[in-house]
Design an enzyme around this catalytic site. Structure first.
Site, PDB file in Angstrom:
ATOM      1  N   ASP A 106     -15.623  15.163 127.983  1.00 51.49           N
ATOM      2  CA  ASP A 106     -16.962  15.323 127.397  1.00 51.49           C
ATOM      3  C   ASP A 106     -16.919  15.912 126.068  1.00 51.49           C
ATOM      4  OD1 ASP A 106     -19.959  15.985 127.445  1.00 51.49           O
ATOM      5  OD2 ASP A 106     -19.176  17.942 127.146  1.00 51.49           O
ATOM      6  N   MET A 122     -19.503  22.112 152.563  1.00 51.76           N
ATOM      7  CA  MET A 122     -18.798  22.766 153.720  1.00 51.76           C
ATOM      8  C   MET A 122     -18.005  23.710 153.203  1.00 51.76           C
ATOM      9  SD  MET A 122     -20.509  21.600 156.097  1.00 51.76           S
ATOM     10  CE  MET A 122     -21.589  20.116 156.417  1.00 51.76           C
TER      11      MET A 122
END
Length: 161
Positions: free
Chosen positions: A130, A75
């Site tokens: 990561d 949204m």
């Protein structure tokens, strides 16, 4: 059903219409963090992590994430970002090495830039994870939250800490 801003007359999701909202300068400041062990901390500082300069890569990832927020948060309106800045600070207490990530996002538009700052902070922390997971997968990504926002109809918000 129409009392909800993101629900249409049929009870289905819609993007809020901001056509009539005033264009103002808007800023948002968000924070996140990641706790790493001492080995990762030293490797980040010495730039010896095998994947490269952790903070530089994480910083670029965060900026890229801010620019892509409307593509991943359903949204959110696409915003013309006028600036995204990411700062890193270390908080080391009792052998706990916490990287504090602070993101400032700016726009001049009809809706706020909070989601861009929060997305950037989250992706920055995820990128550190990561890049360092080969050393230790036990890192902990901390709370991500809005510190401050300015501009718009609702004015200024500052988190009480």
């Amino acid at each position: 059903m129409t009392d909800f801003s993101h629900i249409n007359e049929q009870g289905r999701a819609k993007m809020v219409d901001i056509t009539d909202k005033k264009v103002t300068s808007r800023t948002a400041l968000a924070k996140s963090s990641i706790i790493v062990n001492e080995e990762i901390y030293k490797k980040i500082i010495d730039q010896t992590i095998g994947k490269g300069d952790v903070l530089s890569v994480a910083q670029v990832a965060g900026i890229m994430a801010a620019k892509q927020t409307s593509n991943i948060i359903p949204m959110c309106h696409p915003l013309p970002l006028s600036g995204v800045n990411i700062h890193f600070d270390w908080n080391i207490i009792n052998e706990k090495h916490e990287l504090i990530i602070t993101v400032e996002a700016k726009t001049k538009g009809s809706t706020g830039v909070e989601m861009e700052a929060l997305t950037a902070a989250s992706v920055t922390a995820l990128t550190v994870y990561d890049m360092c997971k080969a050393v230790d997968k036990g890192m902990i990504i901390g709370q991500t939250y809005l510190v401050e926002k300015t501009g718009g109809k609702s004015g200024t918000y500052r988190r009480e800490e």
